[in-house]
Design an enzyme around this catalytic site. Structure first.
Site, PDB file in Angstrom:
ATOM      1  N   ARG A   1      -3.591   6.121  10.831  1.00 41.64           N
ATOM      2  CA  ARG A   1      -2.861   5.972   9.560  1.00 41.64           C
ATOM      3  C   ARG A   1      -2.170   4.615   9.542  1.00 41.64           C
ATOM      4  O   ARG A   1      -2.142   3.920   8.530  1.00 41.64           O
ATOM      5  CB  ARG A   1      -1.840   7.101   9.353  1.00 41.64           C
ATOM      6  CG  ARG A   1      -0.882   6.823   8.195  1.00 41.64           C
ATOM      7  CD  ARG A   1      -0.190   8.060   7.627  1.00 41.64           C
ATOM      8  NE  ARG A   1       0.250   8.992   8.636  1.00 41.64           N
ATOM      9  CZ  ARG A   1       1.272   8.802   9.478  1.00 41.64           C
ATOM     10  NH1 ARG A   1       1.998   7.684   9.412  1.00 41.64           N
ATOM     11  NH2 ARG A   1       1.593   9.696  10.382  1.00 41.64           N
TER      12      ARG A   1
ATOM     13  N   ASP B   1      -4.089  -5.192 -12.227  1.00 39.95           N
ATOM     14  CA  ASP B   1      -5.263  -4.417 -11.873  1.00 39.95           C
ATOM     15  C   ASP B   1      -6.455  -5.299 -12.216  1.00 39.95           C
ATOM     16  O   ASP B   1      -6.778  -5.514 -13.379  1.00 39.95           O
ATOM     17  CB  ASP B   1      -5.266  -3.119 -12.690  1.00 39.95           C
ATOM     18  CG  ASP B   1      -6.471  -2.239 -12.403  1.00 39.95           C
ATOM     19  OD1 ASP B   1      -7.492  -2.762 -11.922  1.00 39.95           O
ATOM     20  OD2 ASP B   1      -6.386  -1.025 -12.683  1.00 39.95           O
TER      21      ASP B   1
END
Ligand code: PLP
Length: 389
Positions: A51, A175
């Site tokens: 992780r 984005d």
């Protein structure tokens, strides 16, 4: 051999993708291990737990950071997880200003999830500098842009918006999924955070889900990494491997798909069954002159158009193509067709949809890598079949 001097296409293949010193394998191995052995207790090596960091994910991040010209990148389980990570830098009482022409899922994240934790959200037409200036409040901490926008392909002047956002003390993110680093590198225009849905062009083959953030400030990278590691929506190793493979052909794919999209846009614009075409490469597009400045080597492979027909006829066009497959998503080698009002933008309030010009007759295309002649023949027969009385 100085990596920084390599061209985009060379970096896409080699930066972060060195051969494996242990075996000589030309392609770095796929590391699926969740944990890593340490030499001594409390003394950490580069990787300890997947992780927090994984070699295959790191390779993907290194390549992408190089393509965007950033100091580093972070890879996520999806594009939404990447955008969510940025919004998690904010606190209750803060304000997010976002473009009106944004991805349906981002609209939902901002309005249904961020608003729940006391963050205020306003949409503004980021192509209108006066409206943008007025929309800031003393609480605005994040300006979120998308260019080209979704689904009307609006073009936002990134440099101008970054300047306004910074003047108001906000972080400015974009984005850049539709543009890809092939066509636009937002960090060069003063943007702080670039976000990608790697599910789309970076992967490019409709076979993975992923997201990414790229930044130019190491301090910001640290804050985002802390949040990513604390919340855990990281990209899996198989996805990172596929993403790295996809990026090797990104330049070729995006340029060629953009070329085909331009031809389709021009052909549709000259067809009397079509009411309107939205493509930044057309001179008639309101963002054309900014696109010419901001986008290099093409205008993207996404386009939308309005048919001269009602909701049902439009739906029928989308259901009548054989090569264009009826599906949301975009950016892959296979061409897709969809009706934003009933599919990608169904999560918008109907009133907001109308206000932002997402009409029932709108059709969005993701132009793939197939031959132009085949794609046009398919659209032509679908328009003929669906619009006949
Ligand atoms: C698909 C998409 C997203 C969301 O990405 P996921 O990988 O589906 O979570 C965000 N923005 C744009 C422009 C997209 O096309």
């Amino acid at each position: 051999m100085n990596e920084e001097n390599w061209s985009f296409r060379t970096r896409a293949i080699h930066v972060g993708q060195a051969n494996d010193p242990a075996t000589g394998a030309v392609v770095p191995p796929l590391h699926v291990a969740s944990t890593f052995v340490q030499h001594h207790a409390g003394e950490w090596r580069e990787f300890d737990y997947s992780r927090s960091g994984n070699p295959t994910r790191k390779a993907f991040e290194t390549t992408l950071a190089s393509l965007e010209g950033g100091c580093g990148a972070l890879a996520f389980a999806s594009g939404m997880a990447a955008t969510h990570c940025v919004t998690m830098l904010l606190e209750a009482g803060d304000h997010i200003l976002a473009g009106a022409d944004i991805y349906g899922g981002t609209y939902r994240l901002l309005h249904k999830i961020c608003s729940r934790s006391g963050i205020e959200v306003t949409l503004v037409d980021t192509t209108n500098p006066a409206a943008l200036e007025q929309a800031f409040t003393p609480k605005t901490q994040l300006l979120w842009l998308e260019s080209p926008g979704n689904p009307l392909m609006s073009i936002t002047d990134l440099k101008a918006c970054a300047d306004v956002g910074h003047r108001h003390g906000a972080l400015v993110g974009v984005d850049s999924t539709f543009a890809t680093p092939v066509l636009t590198r937002p960090l060069e225009h003063g943007i702080d955070v670039v976000m990608h849905s790697a599910t789309k062009y970076l992967g490019g083959h409709s076979d993975m889900l992923g997201g990414a953030l790229v930044v130019r400030d190491p301090e910001l990278l640290k804050r985002l990494y802390y949040t990513q590691n604390a919340t855990g929506a990281v990209m899996g190793p198989l996805e990172a491997f596929l993403g790295s493979r996809g990026m090797k052909t990104l330049d070729l794919r995006v340029r060629e798909q953009s070329r085909t999209a331009l031809r389709l846009a021009e052909t549709l614009a000259g067809d009397k069954r079509v009411a309107k075409v939205f493509y930044p490469g057309l001179k008639s597009h309101p963002g054309h002159s900014i696109a010419v400045r901001q986008m290099v080597g093409g205008f993207g492979a996404m386009l939308s158009f309005e048919v001269a027909g009602d909701f049902t006829q439009t739906k029928r066009v989308c259901e009548s193509t054989k090569l264009f497959q009826l599906a949301v998503s975009l950016g892959a080698v296979e061409s897709l067709i969809e009706q934003p009002a009933s599919m990608s933008h169904a999560s918008y309030d109907p009133a907001d949809r109308k206000k932002h010009g997402i009409n029932d007759g709108l059709i969005r295309l993701s132009v793939g890598l197939e031959e132009f002649d085949d794609l046009w023949a398919d659209l032509d027969q679908a328009l003929a079949a669906a619009l006949k009385k």
